[in-house]
Structure formats: structure tokens, C-alpha cells
Design a protein around this motif. Structure first.
Motif, PDB file in Angstrom:
ATOM      1  N   GLN A   1       1.181  -1.366  -0.131  1.00 57.87           N
ATOM      2  CA  GLN A   1      -0.012   0.014  -0.096  1.00 57.87           C
ATOM      3  C   GLN A   1       0.619   1.793   0.282  1.00 57.87           C
ATOM      4  OE1 GLN A   1      -2.201  -1.261   3.704  1.00 57.87           O
ATOM      5  NE2 GLN A   1      -3.724  -1.708   2.214  1.00 57.87           N
ATOM      6  N   ILE A   2       2.291   1.478   0.788  1.00 61.84           N
ATOM      7  CA  ILE A   2       3.253   2.310   0.613  1.00 61.84           C
ATOM      8  C   ILE A   2       2.953   2.707  -0.597  1.00 61.84           C
ATOM      9  CG2 ILE A   2       4.491   3.260   1.642  1.00 61.84           C
ATOM     10  CD1 ILE A   2       3.273   3.564   3.605  1.00 61.84           C
ATOM     11  N   MET A   3       3.627   1.445  -1.218  1.00 58.97           N
ATOM     12  CA  MET A   3       4.172   1.919  -2.730  1.00 58.97           C
ATOM     13  C   MET A   3       3.127   2.347  -3.908  1.00 58.97           C
ATOM     14  SD  MET A   3       7.505   0.774  -1.911  1.00 58.97           S
ATOM     15  CE  MET A   3       8.195   1.546  -3.435  1.00 58.97           C
ATOM     16  N   GLU A   4       1.944   1.595  -3.227  1.00 59.48           N
ATOM     17  CA  GLU A   4       0.889   2.608  -4.615  1.00 59.48           C
ATOM     18  C   GLU A   4       0.846   3.770  -4.042  1.00 59.48           C
ATOM     19  OE1 GLU A   4      -0.589  -1.561  -5.708  1.00 59.48           O
ATOM     20  OE2 GLU A   4      -0.204   0.032  -6.337  1.00 59.48           O
ATOM     21  N   PHE A   5       1.402   3.994  -2.929  1.00 57.49           N
ATOM     22  CA  PHE A   5       0.494   5.343  -2.528  1.00 57.49           C
ATOM     23  C   PHE A   5       2.144   6.716  -3.182  1.00 57.49           C
ATOM     24  CE2 PHE A   5      -0.278   8.885  -0.194  1.00 57.49           C
ATOM     25  CZ  PHE A   5       0.523   9.997   0.151  1.00 57.49           C
ATOM     26  N   LEU A   6       3.475   5.955  -3.098  1.00 59.65           N
ATOM     27  CA  LEU A   6       4.312   6.444  -3.600  1.00 59.65           C
ATOM     28  C   LEU A   6       4.486   6.588  -5.247  1.00 59.65           C
ATOM     29  CD1 LEU A   6       7.272   4.861  -1.318  1.00 59.65           C
ATOM     30  CD2 LEU A   6       6.550   7.565  -1.702  1.00 59.65           C
ATOM     31  N   ALA A   7       3.334   5.558  -5.356  1.00 62.16           N
ATOM     32  CA  ALA A   7       3.723   6.078  -7.301  1.00 62.16           C
ATOM     33  C   ALA A   7       2.435   6.593  -7.769  1.00 62.16           C
ATOM     34  CB  ALA A   7       2.938   4.085  -7.982  1.00 62.16           C
ATOM     35  N   ARG A   8       1.925   6.504  -6.346  1.00 64.09           N
ATOM     36  CA  ARG A   8       0.250   7.307  -6.932  1.00 64.09           C
ATOM     37  C   ARG A   8       1.104   9.109  -6.324  1.00 64.09           C
ATOM     38  NH1 ARG A   8      -3.946   4.447  -4.859  1.00 64.09           N
ATOM     39  NH2 ARG A   8      -4.104   5.752  -2.305  1.00 64.09           N
ATOM     40  N   VAL A   9       1.346   9.277  -5.706  1.00 62.96           N
ATOM     41  CA  VAL A   9       1.811  10.980  -5.325  1.00 62.96           C
ATOM     42  C   VAL A   9       3.050  11.318  -6.611  1.00 62.96           C
ATOM     43  CG1 VAL A   9       2.871  11.710  -3.761  1.00 62.96           C
ATOM     44  CG2 VAL A   9       1.028  11.109  -2.732  1.00 62.96           C
ATOM     45  N   PHE A  10       3.981  10.690  -6.708  1.00 69.46           N
ATOM     46  CA  PHE A  10       5.336  10.695  -7.989  1.00 69.46           C
ATOM     47  C   PHE A  10       4.569  10.500  -9.190  1.00 69.46           C
ATOM     48  CE2 PHE A  10       6.870  10.309  -3.152  1.00 69.46           C
ATOM     49  CZ  PHE A  10       7.556  11.712  -3.196  1.00 69.46           C
ATOM     50  N   LYS A  11       3.841  10.151  -9.348  1.00 70.99           N
ATOM     51  CA  LYS A  11       3.068   9.193 -10.632  1.00 70.99           C
ATOM     52  C   LYS A  11       4.710   8.160 -11.135  1.00 70.99           C
ATOM     53  CE  LYS A  11       1.020  13.965 -11.469  1.00 70.99           C
ATOM     54  NZ  LYS A  11      -0.830  13.360 -11.570  1.00 70.99           N
ATOM     55  N   LYS A  12       4.832   7.499 -10.466  1.00 67.36           N
ATOM     56  CA  LYS A  12       5.686   6.022 -10.985  1.00 67.36           C
ATOM     57  C   LYS A  12       5.533   5.430 -10.806  1.00 67.36           C
ATOM     58  CE  LYS A  12       9.995   9.346  -9.757  1.00 67.36           C
ATOM     59  NZ  LYS A  12      11.524   8.712  -8.726  1.00 67.36           N
ATOM     60  N   ASN A  13       6.412   4.148 -11.191  1.00 67.41           N
ATOM     61  CA  ASN A  13       6.066   3.059 -11.701  1.00 67.41           C
ATOM     62  C   ASN A  13       6.364   2.581 -10.105  1.00 67.41           C
ATOM     63  OD1 ASN A  13       6.533   0.105 -11.175  1.00 67.41           O
ATOM     64  ND2 ASN A  13       6.162   0.654 -13.452  1.00 67.41           N
ATOM     65  N   PRO A  14       5.467   2.153  -8.962  1.00 65.40           N
ATOM     66  CA  PRO A  14       6.837   1.548  -8.040  1.00 65.40           C
ATOM     67  C   PRO A  14       8.144   0.546  -7.977  1.00 65.40           C
ATOM     68  CG  PRO A  14       3.663   0.370  -8.447  1.00 65.40           C
ATOM     69  CD  PRO A  14       4.670   1.160  -9.490  1.00 65.40           C
ATOM     70  N   GLN A  15       8.406   0.291  -9.344  1.00 64.29           N
ATOM     71  CA  GLN A  15       9.369  -0.411  -8.770  1.00 64.29           C
ATOM     72  C   GLN A  15      10.686   0.632  -8.830  1.00 64.29           C
ATOM     73  OE1 GLN A  15       7.464  -2.882 -12.210  1.00 64.29           O
ATOM     74  NE2 GLN A  15       6.965  -4.097 -11.213  1.00 64.29           N
ATOM     75  N   ALA A  16      10.308   2.253  -9.184  1.00 62.21           N
ATOM     76  CA  ALA A  16      11.229   3.317  -9.281  1.00 62.21           C
ATOM     77  C   ALA A  16      11.675   2.613  -8.114  1.00 62.21           C
ATOM     78  CB  ALA A  16      10.607   4.412  -9.610  1.00 62.21           C
TER      79      ALA A  16
END
Lengths: 297, 266
Positions: free
Chosen positions: A250-265
Motif C-alpha cells: 500500500q505504501i508503494m501504491e501511495f508513492l507511485a500515485r503521489v510521484f506518478k512513477k512506477n513502484p518499481q522505481a
């Protein structure tokens, strides 16, 4: 660069006056003749800020079509913008003015002031929500509840997580660092949301009290003194309740949303999140999405 | 601004808070909606009698009409639970999702949607969806990434996953009803009983008409020898039970248990 003036921030008082002016026969199909002077300041300042920030605009199509659009079209744009803002808020995404222009307003940019005004009116009248410019610097809006009392909805549907966005911001910072986050680092991050330790916020109230006391009492965060440091400094860790209720994924999803990046970043963190997800699945094979997941709040 | 809202079209803070919270949650089951309504009354107008949910929602919808949005009620296709969502009637595309996903992700959803609608069971296998990854618009997406995106759709309640296959979540059906009917007018399936869009259901093996599982449950309730309403042939499938919110609360059955007892049949 304009500093924030009362005109820009003056949303709340103005909206209240627009609410009591409801006898105005402004049905959404007609252009509202009553221009609230206070509200002019809001989008006007924004418009100027937008123009200042973009000295080299591509020749806009509005220059090629000089005639103003029909009132019905502006109304339609206002409705689209209203929905856009509601959905962004629902997904806990940043409402960014340049995105609003790109995704919704488009060639009507010249009339974005009146479109914004109408959208704000509708949101206040129908949803009891304020479209507030929270940061002139980053051109971010947010939807703020304009109803009193504000705090109760968190427990409306059972014991859901409080202040999810704010909390997640801090938890993800700690997670990405891989160790405790110093208070100064946390405030750097919160500054992006327009939050300052000394300023009262319309939604969060006393933010410092919220994160250092309330979240700690609820076991979402731990707030501890950093050993052997003078003058004293403090750092934040995940609380036991956060570890129980929030998954790394869920944290990775959140980061991905906020920074508009793939969580694999964030490769090592993503791997950790996958590991945890696998371990959880093995431990509870019949469970489906946890009831108190972030996306349901 | 007090709460006597016998006239339609008047929004009070009760309605506003209700709308705010409904929007925040995206989609809610009926029991949660009722609790939400009670909460809003409690906060703003604790002395008023709580209006019947249907009237309450109709009142709000009469105000929302001019904004082209609506609180829609639907029913989950697998177990007949009533659900509610605030939907945008003016969408001409998958615009509700547009702000959430990248171009290639939206296209992945479109491909999955097409497979689901064309399929006979209403389900598209993960493999078939992933095989279309090369045809996506926008940035190139690897299969691993696509798997992750599909999970995002599940978490956002656009898709449901069952044993490696995907179908539409009740919320997606509510939101995209119009879009689906307009975009796939030939492939779209309709329930013989309620005439609404049908993704999952049972079908008559003789004449091919289809019915939603909850519609089958209601139509054949306490009928020991079910026959097809169209061709009168013997109905070959197991008739599910009608959804009873009271019963579920008593037995305390979890949703996941209930799902495993139902099988989808065609």
C-alpha cells in the motif's frame, strides 16, 4: 512571485457568503449574474500566477477563436471540472492547476476564472466542499470540508484510519529511508502539502500536535528522542498499529500515485513489499482485501 | 439550513455530508449506506426522522440532475448485494478512470473490458489479457508491469479477480453502463429479466437467453422445477439463494465463504 494574500486564501469567508446568498436564482444552466467580489481575487491571482509561471505559452486556440464560448459550454466545463476535482480527491491525488488545465479546461483556458468560480459554487452548494488553493507556490488545490463539525466522519463507517493522506506521507518517508525519519525531514515533506508546524490548518488543525501526539497515541507513529544529540532532536518510526493495518505494498501504491512513477522505481523497497505480500498470502490463504485498507477510507 | 426537506431539490448539510462520504468511498453496500445516512442525520439534525433511503436518495438525485451526476443503485452480479455509487452520466469514455491511470494502463483496461464482454462466461483470463500487452497505446508495457496494473484495477474496484480470471466489479458496471452499451452495442449481453447489462450470469442452453444470478434467484424462488421463461425448456443450472441481509448478519458469514459456495454456470 506573489506571496499569498488574504484575497487568495480568503476562501472560507467568501464561500460562507456565497452560501447564504443561495436565494440567487443561479440555476446551473444560466450564468450567475451575481459576481462575488471576494471570489474574483482567488482565481484571478491564480490566473496571474499561472501566466507568470509560463511566459512562453504556445499560441492558444483561444486566440484563434476570439468569440467567447456559449454559456452552456462554460457550464459544461464547470461540471467536468467539478467531477475531475471530486475524483482526484477521492483517489487522494494532488489537484494540480496545470493538470486541471491540461485535462479539463483545455482551450477554454482564457475563461478558467469563471469556470473555476462556477465549479467552486457548485461544490459548496451541493457537496459542502471548498475548492481551496492550498499552495500558490506549487499551484495545488485541495477539497476542504466546509461543514461543521469536521472531525466525525472518520469514525462514521467504523474504525477507519484517520487522516490517511497525511499519515501515509510520513509512513512512506520512513519506509523509503529504511530507518527513523527526523522531525526536520518530516516537515520538509509536509511542506509539499502546505503544512507548517506553527500554522493551524483548516482540515488538520494543529498539525504538529496531530502527528506528535494524536497519531502516537493511536499507535500509528512512534516519536522518540534521537540519542546522544544536542540540542535534542526527535525522529518518527512506524507505530505498531501502522505495522498491523498498513502493508508495504500500500505504501508503494501511495508513492507511485503521489510521484506518478512506477513502484518499481524504488526497487529494494518494492522487493520488500512483494516479500511481505507473499508472506501475508501464505499466512492467510482465504483472506481477501483487509477491511481497513487504505483504498476504502 | 435546518433539516425540513420535504420539498425536493433542497440540499441541507445532512445531504451534503452524505454526498461527501459517498464520494470518498466510491462504492458502498446498502447496509453501509444506511449507516452513513444515520450518521449524517446524527451529526446535523438528530431530531428529524430519518427519511426512507429511497426517498432520501431520490431527493438528492433531483438536485444532482442538472449536474449530470447521479447516485445509482445496482446489484452485485455474483451474490445480489445492493450497492450504491455516485456516477457521472456525462462520461463519453472511461473518463472516471482517466485521472488515475496512464494512457497505456487505460488501454489495458479497455482491452480487458473487450475480452470480458466478448467472452461467454463474462470472465477474461489473465493470460489472454497479458498477451495483448504489445498492442497497447502509449509507453511500452511489459507483462510483469501489466500484472501489477491489473492488481491496481482490482484494488480500485474496477475489476474482480477469481482464480486467475478477471471480470467487472459491480462498481464498474454501474459507472460504465452507458459507455459499454454505446461502445459494444453488438457484443453486449442483457438480462432477460431486468433488461440491464449482463456480464456474469446463467444462460439457457436451448434458446440462449441470459439471466443474472440474483435475477435467477428471485425468479425461480421456491420453484422446484424451474423452466426457461423464454422457451420453457427445463432450466439446467443450480438456482442460487436470494440475498437476505438479515440472514447474513445473523449467521455472520463472511463474504469470502459465501463466494466459494456459488459457482458460475453457463
Amino acid at each position: 512571485m506573489r506571496t499569498s494574500s488574504p484575497g487568495v486564501r480568503g476562501g472560507k469567508a467568501d464561500s460562507k457568503s456565497s452560501r447564504t446568498r443561495r436565494p440567487c436564482s443561479c440555476e446551473t444552466e444560466q450564468i450567475c449574474p451575481n459576481k462575488a467580489p471576494g471570489e474574483e481575487g482567488d482565481p484571478k491571482a491564480l490566473q496571474q500566477a499561472a501566466d507568470e509561471g509560463r511566459p512562453h505559452q504556445a499560441p492558444s486556440t483561444s486566440q484563434l477563436s476570439p468569440a467567447p464560448p456559449a454559456p452552456a459550454q462554460l457550464v459544461q466545463k464547470a461540471h467536468e471540472l467539478m467531477w475531475y476535482v471530486l475524483v482526484k480527491d477521492q483517489k487522494r491525488m494532488i489537484i494540480w492547476f496545470p493538470d486541471m488545465v491540461k485535462d479539463v479546461i483545455g482551450s477554454y483556458k482564457k475563461w478558467c476564472r469563471s469556470i473555476l468560480r462556477r465549479t467552486s459554487l457548485i461544490l459548496a452548494r451541493v457537496f459542502g466542499l471548498h475548492l481551496r488553493l492550498t499552495s500558490l507556490h506549487t499551484m495545488e488545490f485541495s477539497l476542504v470540508k466546509a461543514l461543521e463539525p469536521e472531525e466525525l466522519d472518520r469514525v462514521a463507517l467504523s474504525n477507519r484510519m484517520p487522516m490517511t493522506g497525511l499519515l501515509l506521507m510520513i509512513l512512506s518517508l520512513i519506509y523509503v529511508k529504511g530507518r527513523g525519519a527526523r522531525e526536520s525531514a518530516v516537515w520538509n515533506v509536509l511542506r509539499i502539502l502546505g503544512l507548517r508546524p506553527w500554522k493551524k490548518h483548516s482540515t488538520f488543525g494543529d498539525v504538529r500536535k496531530l502527528i506528535t501526539e494524536e497519531f502516537v497515541q493511536q499507535n500509528y507513529l512512534k516519536y522518540q528522542r534521537v540519542p546522544h544529540v544536542e540540542p535534542p532532536e526527535y525522529e518518527f518510526f512506524w507505530g505498531s498499529r501502522a505495522s498491523r493495518e498498513i502493508t508495504k505494498m500500500q505504501i508503494m501504491e501511495f508513492l507511485a500515485r503521489v510521484f506518478k512513477k512506477n513502484p518499481q522505481a524504488w526497487p529494494s523497497r518494492y522487493r520488500e513489499a512483494l516479500e511481505e505480500a507473499r508472506a501475508l498470502r501464505e499466512a492467510h490463504p482465504t483472506a481477501h482485501c483487509p477491511r481497513n485498507s487504505v483504498s476504502e477510507d | 439550513m435546518q433539516g425540513n426537506t420535504r420539498r425536493t431539490g433542497i440540499m441541507t448539510d445532512v445531504h451534503r455530508r452524505f454526498l461527501q462520504l459517498l464520494m470518498t468511498h466510491g462504492v458502498l453496500e446498502e447496509c453501509d449506506v444506511k449507516r452513513l445516512q444515520k450518521h449524517c442525520y446524527k451529526v446535523h439534525d438528530c431530531n428529524a426522522t430519518i427519511e426512507k433511503l429511497e426517498d432520501f436518495i431520490n431527493n438528492i438525485n433531483s438536485v444532482l440532475e442538472s449536474l449530470y451526476i447521479e447516485i445509482k443503485k445496482g446489484v452485485t452480479e455474483d451474490d445480489g448485494r445492493p450497492i450504491y455509487a455516485l456516477v457521472n452520466l456525462a462520461t463519453t469514455s472511461i473518463s472516471k478512470m482517466a485521472s488515475d491511470f496512464a494512457e497505456n494502463e487505460l488501454d489495458l483496461f479497455r482491452k480487458a473490458l473487450e475480452l470480458i464482454i466478448d467472452s461467454d462466461t463474462g470472465f477474461a483470463s489473465s493470460t489472454n489479457i497479458l498477451n495483448l500487452v504489445d498492442q497497447l497505446k502509449g509507453k511500452k508495457m511489459r507483462k510483469k508491469e501489466a500484472e501489477h496494473v491489473l492488481q491496481k484495477f482490482v484494488q480500485s474496484k474496477w475489476l474482480i479477480e477469481k482464480e486467475g480470471e478477471f471480470t467487472l466489479h459491480g462498481r464498474a458496471i454501474l459507472e460504465m453502463d452507458q459507455y459499454i452499451r454505446e461502445t459494444y452495442p453488438d457484443a453486449v449481453k442483457v438480462c432477460n429479466i431486468c433488461r440491464s447489462l449482463l456480464i456474469q450470469g446463467q444462460s439457457c442452453e436451448t434458446c440462449g437467453i441470459r439471466m443474472h444470478l440474483p435475477c435467477v434467484a428471485k425468479y425461480f424462488q421456491s420453484n422446484s422445477e424451474p423452466h426457461c421463461p423464454h422457451c420453457n425448456d427445463y432450466w439446467p443450472h443450480e438456482v442460487p439463494e436470494v440475498f437476505d441481509p438479515e440472514k447474513e448478519r445473523e449467521t455472520g458469514m463472511s463474504r469470502s465463504n459465501k463466494r466459494s459456495l456459488r459457482s458460475r454456470q453457463h
